[in-house]
Design an enzyme around this catalytic site. Structure first.
Site, PDB file in Angstrom:
ATOM      1  N   THR A 121       0.831  -1.207   0.000  1.00  0.00           N
ATOM      2  CA  THR A 121       0.000   0.000   0.000  1.00  0.00           C
ATOM      3  C   THR A 121       0.864   1.254   0.000  1.00  0.00           C
ATOM      4  O   THR A 121       0.570   2.234  -0.697  1.00  0.00           O
ATOM      5  CB  THR A 121      -0.925   0.006   1.227  1.00  0.00           C
ATOM      6  OG1 THR A 121      -1.778  -1.137   1.178  1.00  0.00           O
ATOM      7  CG2 THR A 121      -1.769   1.272   1.274  1.00  0.00           C
ATOM      8  N   HIS A 164       2.097   1.933  -3.425  1.00  0.00           N
ATOM      9  CA  HIS A 164       1.067   2.603  -4.235  1.00  0.00           C
ATOM     10  C   HIS A 164       1.053   4.106  -3.950  1.00  0.00           C
ATOM     11  O   HIS A 164       0.921   4.924  -4.864  1.00  0.00           O
ATOM     12  CB  HIS A 164      -0.310   2.010  -3.934  1.00  0.00           C
ATOM     13  CG  HIS A 164      -0.546   0.661  -4.521  1.00  0.00           C
ATOM     14  ND1 HIS A 164      -0.664   0.439  -5.878  1.00  0.00           N
ATOM     15  CD2 HIS A 164      -0.684  -0.555  -3.938  1.00  0.00           C
ATOM     16  CE1 HIS A 164      -0.869  -0.840  -6.107  1.00  0.00           C
ATOM     17  NE2 HIS A 164      -0.882  -1.471  -4.940  1.00  0.00           N
ATOM     18  N   CYS A 188     -15.596   1.708  13.515  1.00  0.00           N
ATOM     19  CA  CYS A 188     -16.505   2.680  14.134  1.00  0.00           C
ATOM     20  C   CYS A 188     -17.083   2.203  15.455  1.00  0.00           C
ATOM     21  O   CYS A 188     -17.408   3.013  16.328  1.00  0.00           O
ATOM     22  CB  CYS A 188     -17.627   3.034  13.163  1.00  0.00           C
ATOM     23  SG  CYS A 188     -18.867   1.734  12.918  1.00  0.00           S
ATOM     24  N   CYS A 244     -19.734  -4.278  13.579  1.00  0.00           N
ATOM     25  CA  CYS A 244     -18.945  -3.990  14.780  1.00  0.00           C
ATOM     26  C   CYS A 244     -19.670  -4.464  16.034  1.00  0.00           C
ATOM     27  O   CYS A 244     -19.084  -5.118  16.905  1.00  0.00           O
ATOM     28  CB  CYS A 244     -18.658  -2.493  14.878  1.00  0.00           C
ATOM     29  SG  CYS A 244     -17.341  -1.898  13.785  1.00  0.00           S
ATOM     30  N   ARG A 266      11.705 -14.036  -5.818  1.00  0.00           N
ATOM     31  CA  ARG A 266      10.713 -14.454  -4.831  1.00  0.00           C
ATOM     32  C   ARG A 266      10.581 -15.973  -4.776  1.00  0.00           C
ATOM     33  O   ARG A 266      10.346 -16.550  -3.709  1.00  0.00           O
ATOM     34  CB  ARG A 266       9.379 -13.772  -5.127  1.00  0.00           C
ATOM     35  CG  ARG A 266       9.460 -12.273  -4.835  1.00  0.00           C
ATOM     36  CD  ARG A 266       8.159 -11.544  -4.981  1.00  0.00           C
ATOM     37  NE  ARG A 266       8.235 -10.253  -4.292  1.00  0.00           N
ATOM     38  CZ  ARG A 266       7.273  -9.362  -4.287  1.00  0.00           C
ATOM     39  NH1 ARG A 266       6.139  -9.610  -4.928  1.00  0.00           N
ATOM     40  NH2 ARG A 266       7.414  -8.226  -3.632  1.00  0.00           N
ATOM     41  N   GLY A 288      -5.182 -11.293  -2.979  1.00  0.00           N
ATOM     42  CA  GLY A 288      -4.528 -10.509  -4.023  1.00  0.00           C
ATOM     43  C   GLY A 288      -5.494  -9.555  -4.702  1.00  0.00           C
ATOM     44  O   GLY A 288      -6.627  -9.928  -5.026  1.00  0.00           O
ATOM     45  N   ILE A 330     -10.777 -11.644   1.243  1.00  0.00           N
ATOM     46  CA  ILE A 330     -10.092 -11.349   2.507  1.00  0.00           C
ATOM     47  C   ILE A 330      -9.601  -9.909   2.477  1.00  0.00           C
ATOM     48  O   ILE A 330      -8.996  -9.463   1.496  1.00  0.00           O
ATOM     49  CB  ILE A 330      -8.886 -12.282   2.730  1.00  0.00           C
ATOM     50  CG1 ILE A 330      -9.318 -13.745   2.686  1.00  0.00           C
ATOM     51  CG2 ILE A 330      -8.190 -11.956   4.055  1.00  0.00           C
ATOM     52  CD1 ILE A 330     -10.206 -14.173   3.824  1.00  0.00           C
ATOM     53  N   TYR A 331      -9.834  -9.206   3.588  1.00  0.00           N
ATOM     54  CA  TYR A 331      -9.312  -7.843   3.720  1.00  0.00           C
ATOM     55  C   TYR A 331      -8.856  -7.656   5.161  1.00  0.00           C
ATOM     56  O   TYR A 331      -9.663  -7.737   6.091  1.00  0.00           O
ATOM     57  CB  TYR A 331     -10.387  -6.822   3.353  1.00  0.00           C
ATOM     58  CG  TYR A 331      -9.976  -5.383   3.533  1.00  0.00           C
ATOM     59  CD1 TYR A 331      -8.926  -4.845   2.790  1.00  0.00           C
ATOM     60  CD2 TYR A 331     -10.635  -4.561   4.435  1.00  0.00           C
ATOM     61  CE1 TYR A 331      -8.548  -3.523   2.945  1.00  0.00           C
ATOM     62  CE2 TYR A 331     -10.267  -3.233   4.599  1.00  0.00           C
ATOM     63  CZ  TYR A 331      -9.222  -2.719   3.856  1.00  0.00           C
ATOM     64  OH  TYR A 331      -8.848  -1.411   4.015  1.00  0.00           O
TER      65      TYR A 331
END
Length: 344
Positions: free
Chosen positions: A44, A47, A97, A103, A204, A267, A290-291
């Site tokens: 990130t 980026h 939040c 949440c 890699r 990915g 997935i995050y």
């Protein structure tokens, strides 16, 4: 303590980051101020450095960036009860939040109102970072500083790998970047039968071999179906971990999955691409996006993995001082590195 600090800042809307003097964050009643010892560079952050289309739409300028770190608490707000000055900590970079349905149901990683440290609020490429107490995670004494600094990406790997049962299963990992390799290591640790990782980057692929992944496949030179036959696989893969964001790799994964196979997808593709949905349907595949990390089960799991002997030290290929940050970003931008950890 001075009220100014050094920090890497996106000060203008163009390629690069700049070391600047900025105010030390103010500590609210429920906040913790952390003196950063080590920072790691995330994709990130690359980026943001590159100032690509995503960064231009997402990052307010100026912004202190960075979210992979470990450090020591130097100040706590008056309402803080669970952490103390002098404590070694890292932190969850997703600020949720606490009020939305997810949440309140204990599914903070699914919060629709998430703010990202170093993306939407000041980050950890700085001498000090401020977090809500809720996001702070204590680091045990037997976990090294540099390993704690990469818990954020390790958490992505753990969350992805543990999405499905791995015991006795054949697992395909597409993408041998640091997170892909860590995901493969977790799969091995959890008792997967065969773990295969693919990529087209020789650096890699060599790193994957170095850390002990059993079956490392250069997708630019080897046919995955041939590899499966050689290693004795008579059916497809049971679990897929998609870490590459590359269309050819994802298509190959779908093609090589067993009926009823399960795929966890971390990915992020640079642009939309087609897949054969008929294969997904007729194979009855289960796809899961997935995050980030589950809060905070993933953190407990990754601390346990490290304390249990999972060695991540070889994933770190560059250890540099913060004044060499430009070299660190060049290494990451080249694609020919593992994790880059910067010492403050």
């Amino acid at each position: 303590m001075t009220n100014m600090m050094r920090a890497l800042v996106k000060t203008r809307p163009e390629v690069g980051l700049w070391m600047e003097r900025v105010p030390v964050p103010e500590v609210g009643p429920n906040d913790v101020l952390i003196r950063v010892r080590k920072s790691a560079i995330c994709g990130t952050d690359v980026h943001i450095w590159n100032w690509d289309q995503w960064a231009q739409k997402t990052i307010p300028v100026p912004m202190v960036v960075g979210h992979e770190f470990m450090g020591e608490i130097v100040e706590v707000g008056p309402a803080v009860t669970k952490h103390h000055v002098g404590e070694r900590v890292s932190g969850e970079g997703h600020i949720v939040c606490g009020k939305c349905r997810n949440c309140r149901a204990g599914r903070g990683h699914l919060c629709r109102n998430t703010l990202g440290v170093g993306v939407n609020r000041p980050g950890s490429f700085a001498e000090f970072v401020c977090l809500p107490e809720y996001n702070v995670v204590s680091i045990p004494d037997d976990v090294p500083d540099e390993i704690a600094a990469i818990f954020d990406p390790f958490g992505n790997a753990v969350h992805t790998a543990l999405s499905f049962d791995l015991v006795g299963e054949d697992v395909l990992v597409t993408g041998a970047g640091p997170i892909g390799i860590m995901g493969a290591l977790v799969a091995k640790r959890c008792g997967a039968r065969k773990v295969v990782i693919t990529d087209i980057n020789p650096v890699r692929l060599d790193l994957a071999r170095k850390v002990g992944i059993d079956y490392v496949v250069d997708a630019s030179k080897e046919n995955l179906a041939d590899v499966m036959r050689v290693i004795g696989m008579t059916e497809g893969f049971d679990v897929g971990l998609e870490m590459s964001g590359a269309a050819p790799a994802f298509r190959d994964m779908i093609d090589k999955m067993n009926n009823g196979g399960k795929i966890a997808i971390l990915g992020i593709a640079p642009a939309g691409f087609e897949i054969d949905w008929n294969k997904v349907i007729f194979k009855m595949l289960n796809l899961k996006g997935i995050y980030g990390r589950e809060m905070f089960e993933t953190w407990y799991k990754m601390i346990a993995f490290v304390q249990g002997g999972l060695d991540l030290s070889q994933i770190i290929t560059h250890r540099i001082g913060i004044d060499e940050f430009g070299d660190g970003f060049e290494a990451m931008r080249s694609g020919n590195s593992g994790k880059v950890v910067m010492d403050w």
